[in-house]
Design an enzyme around this catalytic site. Sequence first.
Site, mmCIF file in Angstrom:
data_model
loop_
_atom_site.group_PDB
_atom_site.id
_atom_site.type_symbol
_atom_site.label_atom_id
_atom_site.label_comp_id
_atom_site.label_asym_id
_atom_site.label_seq_id
_atom_site.Cartn_x
_atom_site.Cartn_y
_atom_site.Cartn_z
ATOM 1 C CG ASP A 268 3.886 -6.770 8.915
ATOM 2 O OD1 ASP A 268 4.646 -5.999 9.524
ATOM 3 O OD2 ASP A 268 2.959 -6.388 8.179
ATOM 4 C CE LYS B 285 2.930 0.945 11.476
ATOM 5 N NZ LYS B 285 2.131 2.089 11.036
ATOM 6 C CD1 TRP C 263 -1.897 -3.026 8.596
ATOM 7 C CD2 TRP C 263 -1.283 -2.532 6.502
ATOM 8 N NE1 TRP C 263 -2.078 -1.679 8.403
ATOM 9 C CE2 TRP C 263 -1.713 -1.346 7.144
ATOM 10 C CE3 TRP C 263 -0.856 -2.466 5.172
ATOM 11 C CZ2 TRP C 263 -1.724 -0.115 6.495
ATOM 12 C CZ3 TRP C 263 -0.861 -1.225 4.526
ATOM 13 C CH2 TRP C 263 -1.286 -0.081 5.184
HETATM 14 N N1 PMP Z 1 2.126 -3.901 8.128
HETATM 15 C C1 PMP Z 1 1.572 -3.303 9.194
HETATM 16 C C2 PMP Z 1 1.232 -4.130 10.397
HETATM 17 C C3 PMP Z 1 1.315 -1.931 9.159
HETATM 18 O O1 PMP Z 1 0.756 -1.342 10.224
HETATM 19 C C4 PMP Z 1 1.657 -1.179 8.014
HETATM 20 C C5 PMP Z 1 1.467 0.304 7.921
HETATM 21 N N2 PMP Z 1 0.715 0.918 8.828
HETATM 22 C C6 PMP Z 1 2.214 -1.855 6.923
HETATM 23 C C7 PMP Z 1 2.454 -3.205 7.025
HETATM 24 C C8 PMP Z 1 2.574 -1.126 5.667
HETATM 25 O O2 PMP Z 1 3.716 -0.391 5.889
HETATM 26 P P1 PMP Z 1 4.330 0.609 4.834
HETATM 27 O O3 PMP Z 1 3.411 1.777 4.750
HETATM 28 O O4 PMP Z 1 5.674 0.935 5.420
HETATM 29 O O5 PMP Z 1 4.443 -0.087 3.528
#
Ligand code: PMP
Length: 356
Positions: free
Chosen positions: A169, A193, A102
Amino acid sequence: MKKHNFSAGPSILPQEVFDKAAQAVVNFNDSGLSLLEISHRSKDFVAIMDDARALVLELMGLTGKGYQAIFLGGGASLEFARIPYNLLKEGGKAAYLDTGVWAAGAIKEAKLFGETVVVASSKAENYNHIPKNFTVPADADYFHCTSNNTIFGTQMQQFPNVEVPLVCDMSSDIFSRQLDFSKFGIIYAGAQKNMGPAGATLIVIKEELLGKTGRTIPSMLDYKQHIEKESMYNTPPVFAVYTSYLTLQWLKNNGGIEGAEKKNNAKAELLYNEIDRNPLFVGTAKTEDRSKMNVCFLLKDEVHTEQFDKLWKAAGISGLPGHRSAGGYRASIYNAMPIESVQVLVNVMQELERNI
Ligand code: PMP
């Protein structure tokens, strides 16, 4: 029978939140209308949005400190682009810490907007730790990090003291532990989450950071516009916002972030102790960087896979396989996960040990 849900996200929420959200879909506040069929500009929904935004700041101890909380659509992935759009100045520079898939996704988007310095990366070791001892350039417009790496099960235990705005994030550990949230310039998290269903992203912004890039920002990507319009620039994801609000209330009524942290520590300790004690299993993350949200582990000998998988499925466990890019197992033990469910997993691990 309700399963023990270890899914990484979308993931477990408190049962009372599921019940209340379901009720609101059928008959919201005894109005004879579903939450899904009323105007987002109705008095009732505006009150929810206002309360939810205020509650976020209250729980984080940021009320009256120059911060704004907004709920937007698009997922945390859209923030990967929205952050540089709003903070990376024309001709400026952004700094990033690469701790996982991510984080790498966020770096990819920042590169579209300007110079992007990766201050450190643990990619070469399959992201099994959080790099330390890196230097953030003092002339960067901001420093971006990922507090918890959902896929690899690592978590930042400390945040660097940087001169530049700290952007984080927190998608997979928001509201899970006490932090000095005023250290951060922007905090963002997908709801799905620790907070609610997919469809909303929470962004907490120190307002003074905005409006300094010198670029024109399309309205939907402009944090300032969303703040001015009190998170109602366009139709917000009403169900995701309402359900997140219910979870935030549940959190407040159950000891707030402090209460959640205590329970999360106990759950993580129980599971990591078993992983370390049981000769059949091994944890994948470096001990000092282990996540208290996503516990990643492997069977030392894959020959036991079939037997282990049979056992945990028979025990009513769901969502245990690791991410497709990491393999093995990942037990996500977010705020709403009761310690009793973690104990069920531990029992299964011990049963496997006895059976072979
Ligand atoms: N950042 C983190 C730390 C994540 O775990 C995730 C999704 N699991 C995301 C970003 C991406 O999130 P989204 O699917 O809502 O775009």
